[in-house]
Design a protein around this motif. Structure first.
Motif, PDB file in Angstrom:
ATOM      1  N   ARG A 104       0.851  -1.189   0.000  1.00 24.17           N
ATOM      2  CA  ARG A 104       0.000   0.000   0.000  1.00 24.17           C
ATOM      3  C   ARG A 104       0.891   1.245   0.000  1.00 24.17           C
ATOM      4  NH1 ARG A 104      -5.346  -1.204   1.846  1.00 24.17           N
ATOM      5  NH2 ARG A 104      -5.530  -3.182   2.943  1.00 24.17           N
ATOM      6  N   PRO A 105       0.330   2.405  -0.352  1.00 18.39           N
ATOM      7  CA  PRO A 105       1.118   3.633  -0.251  1.00 18.39           C
ATOM      8  C   PRO A 105       1.700   3.800   1.155  1.00 18.39           C
ATOM      9  CG  PRO A 105      -0.855   4.062  -1.511  1.00 18.39           C
ATOM     10  CD  PRO A 105      -0.981   2.662  -0.958  1.00 18.39           C
ATOM     11  N   ARG A 106       2.962   4.223   1.209  1.00 22.86           N
ATOM     12  CA  ARG A 106       3.678   4.370   2.477  1.00 22.86           C
ATOM     13  C   ARG A 106       3.125   5.497   3.342  1.00 22.86           C
ATOM     14  NH1 ARG A 106       7.447   7.179   4.991  1.00 22.86           N
ATOM     15  NH2 ARG A 106       7.664   8.762   3.396  1.00 22.86           N
ATOM     16  N   ALA A 107       2.539   6.518   2.712  1.00 24.10           N
ATOM     17  CA  ALA A 107       1.987   7.661   3.444  1.00 24.10           C
ATOM     18  C   ALA A 107       0.690   8.105   2.772  1.00 24.10           C
ATOM     19  CB  ALA A 107       2.993   8.808   3.465  1.00 24.10           C
ATOM     20  N   ARG A 122      -5.231  14.761   8.283  1.00 23.18           N
ATOM     21  CA  ARG A 122      -4.033  14.314   8.996  1.00 23.18           C
ATOM     22  C   ARG A 122      -3.205  13.422   8.089  1.00 23.18           C
ATOM     23  NH1 ARG A 122      -4.023  11.757  15.029  1.00 23.18           N
ATOM     24  NH2 ARG A 122      -5.206  13.655  15.384  1.00 23.18           N
ATOM     25  N   ASP A 123      -1.896  13.549   8.227  1.00 21.95           N
ATOM     26  CA  ASP A 123      -0.967  12.695   7.497  1.00 21.95           C
ATOM     27  C   ASP A 123      -0.640  11.470   8.345  1.00 21.95           C
ATOM     28  OD1 ASP A 123      -0.769  14.499   5.351  1.00 21.95           O
ATOM     29  OD2 ASP A 123       0.836  15.621   6.350  1.00 21.95           O
ATOM     30  N   PHE A 124      -0.627  10.312   7.706  1.00 23.90           N
ATOM     31  CA  PHE A 124      -0.261   9.061   8.363  1.00 23.90           C
ATOM     32  C   PHE A 124       0.866   8.426   7.560  1.00 23.90           C
ATOM     33  CE2 PHE A 124      -4.718   9.712   9.454  1.00 23.90           C
ATOM     34  CZ  PHE A 124      -4.731   9.481  10.826  1.00 23.90           C
ATOM     35  N   VAL A 125       1.851   7.865   8.260  1.00 21.87           N
ATOM     36  CA  VAL A 125       3.021   7.280   7.614  1.00 21.87           C
ATOM     37  C   VAL A 125       3.284   5.899   8.207  1.00 21.87           C
ATOM     38  CG1 VAL A 125       5.499   7.570   7.151  1.00 21.87           C
ATOM     39  CG2 VAL A 125       4.018   9.583   7.277  1.00 21.87           C
ATOM     40  N   TRP A 128       0.909   3.315  10.561  1.00 21.12           N
ATOM     41  CA  TRP A 128      -0.312   4.125  10.706  1.00 21.12           C
ATOM     42  C   TRP A 128      -1.036   4.203   9.354  1.00 21.12           C
ATOM     43  CZ3 TRP A 128      -2.530   6.308  15.015  1.00 21.12           C
ATOM     44  CH2 TRP A 128      -1.779   6.340  16.189  1.00 21.12           C
ATOM     45  N   ALA A 129      -0.289   4.496   8.298  1.00 18.06           N
ATOM     46  CA  ALA A 129      -0.889   4.621   6.967  1.00 18.06           C
ATOM     47  C   ALA A 129      -1.474   3.293   6.498  1.00 18.06           C
ATOM     48  CB  ALA A 129       0.146   5.126   5.960  1.00 18.06           C
ATOM     49  N   THR A 130      -0.735   2.215   6.734  1.00 21.01           N
ATOM     50  CA  THR A 130      -1.232   0.890   6.365  1.00 21.01           C
ATOM     51  C   THR A 130      -2.548   0.601   7.073  1.00 21.01           C
ATOM     52  OG1 THR A 130       0.994   0.043   5.960  1.00 21.01           O
ATOM     53  CG2 THR A 130      -0.716  -1.590   6.437  1.00 21.01           C
ATOM     54  N   SER A 131      -2.596   0.854   8.372  1.00 21.98           N
ATOM     55  CA  SER A 131      -3.803   0.558   9.144  1.00 21.98           C
ATOM     56  C   SER A 131      -4.985   1.421   8.704  1.00 21.98           C
ATOM     57  CB  SER A 131      -3.547   0.740  10.640  1.00 21.98           C
ATOM     58  OG  SER A 131      -4.696   0.368  11.371  1.00 21.98           O
ATOM     59  N   VAL A 132      -4.745   2.707   8.474  1.00 17.05           N
ATOM     60  CA  VAL A 132      -5.836   3.580   8.028  1.00 17.05           C
ATOM     61  C   VAL A 132      -6.413   3.073   6.711  1.00 17.05           C
ATOM     62  CG1 VAL A 132      -6.394   5.889   7.159  1.00 17.05           C
ATOM     63  CG2 VAL A 132      -5.074   5.639   9.265  1.00 17.05           C
ATOM     64  N   GLN A 133      -5.536   2.718   5.762  1.00 14.93           N
ATOM     65  CA  GLN A 133      -6.013   2.229   4.470  1.00 14.93           C
ATOM     66  C   GLN A 133      -6.752   0.902   4.614  1.00 14.93           C
ATOM     67  OE1 GLN A 133      -2.958   3.095   1.158  1.00 14.93           O
ATOM     68  NE2 GLN A 133      -1.815   3.283   3.080  1.00 14.93           N
TER      69      GLN A 133
END
Length: 166
Positions: A104-107, A122-125, A128-133
């Motif tokens: 998935r996208p890293r951020a 909010r920015d997630f990286v 965090w970004a994986t979980s949000v997606q």
């Protein structure tokens, strides 16, 4: 609060989009509290309301090392995604006992209604970004196995079912 049970992978509610949240109410806040308790009991780094049978676009994410930093989101949507991808082993309590790497996208930049009912970006990286997606996929009626080939998905679903029968 309360730890809620998870729907099995075969439940059709996991495969249809959830309904938008009109406003952040006390009921929504209570659902979020239960979701955080349920996520912590797994333990996991995120949870979407459809996973526990609530068909609303609600998610919680906490990928912090110390925990207790859960972000509560209503109607989350990705506004921007990095071109750099990151692969991470993903799993779901709705399909217990199995996991698979998903790229998935890293951020990502995400817009959502926060706990105060305000629109937040909010920015997630990283994780965090994986979980949000991953949670947004659940809200859209998709699961991480939907990112896999049909054969790999079928194998993981069969393996999980076999483990559940034990």
């Amino acid at each position: 609060m309360t730890v809620r049970p998870f729907l099995p992978y075969s439940d059709r509610r996991l495969h249809i989009p959830a309904d938008p949240v009109e406003a952040v109410t006390e009921t929504v806040r209570m659902i979020w509290d239960d979701m955080v308790d349920t996520m912590e009991a797994m333990p996991g780094v995120g949870l979407a309301a459809p996973q526990i049978g609530i068909m609303l676009r609600l998610a919680v994410v906490d990928a912090s090392e110390k925990r207790g930093q859960a972000v509560r989101m209503a109607n989350p949507e990705v506004l921007h995604a990095s071109v750099q991808f990151r692969s991470h082993d993903e799993a779901s309590p709705n399909l217990p006992g199995v996991f698979a790497p998903v790229s998935r996208p890293r951020a990502v930049t995400v817009r959502f209604l926060n706990e105060a009912g305000e629109v937040e970006e909010r920015d997630f990286v990283g994780l965090w970004a994986t979980s949000v997606q991953h949670q947004i996929d659940h809200l859209d009626g998709r699961m991480y196995v939907d990112h896999l080939s049909p054969l790999r998905r079928k194998m993981l679903v069969a393996k999980s079912a076999k483990l559940a029968r034990r």
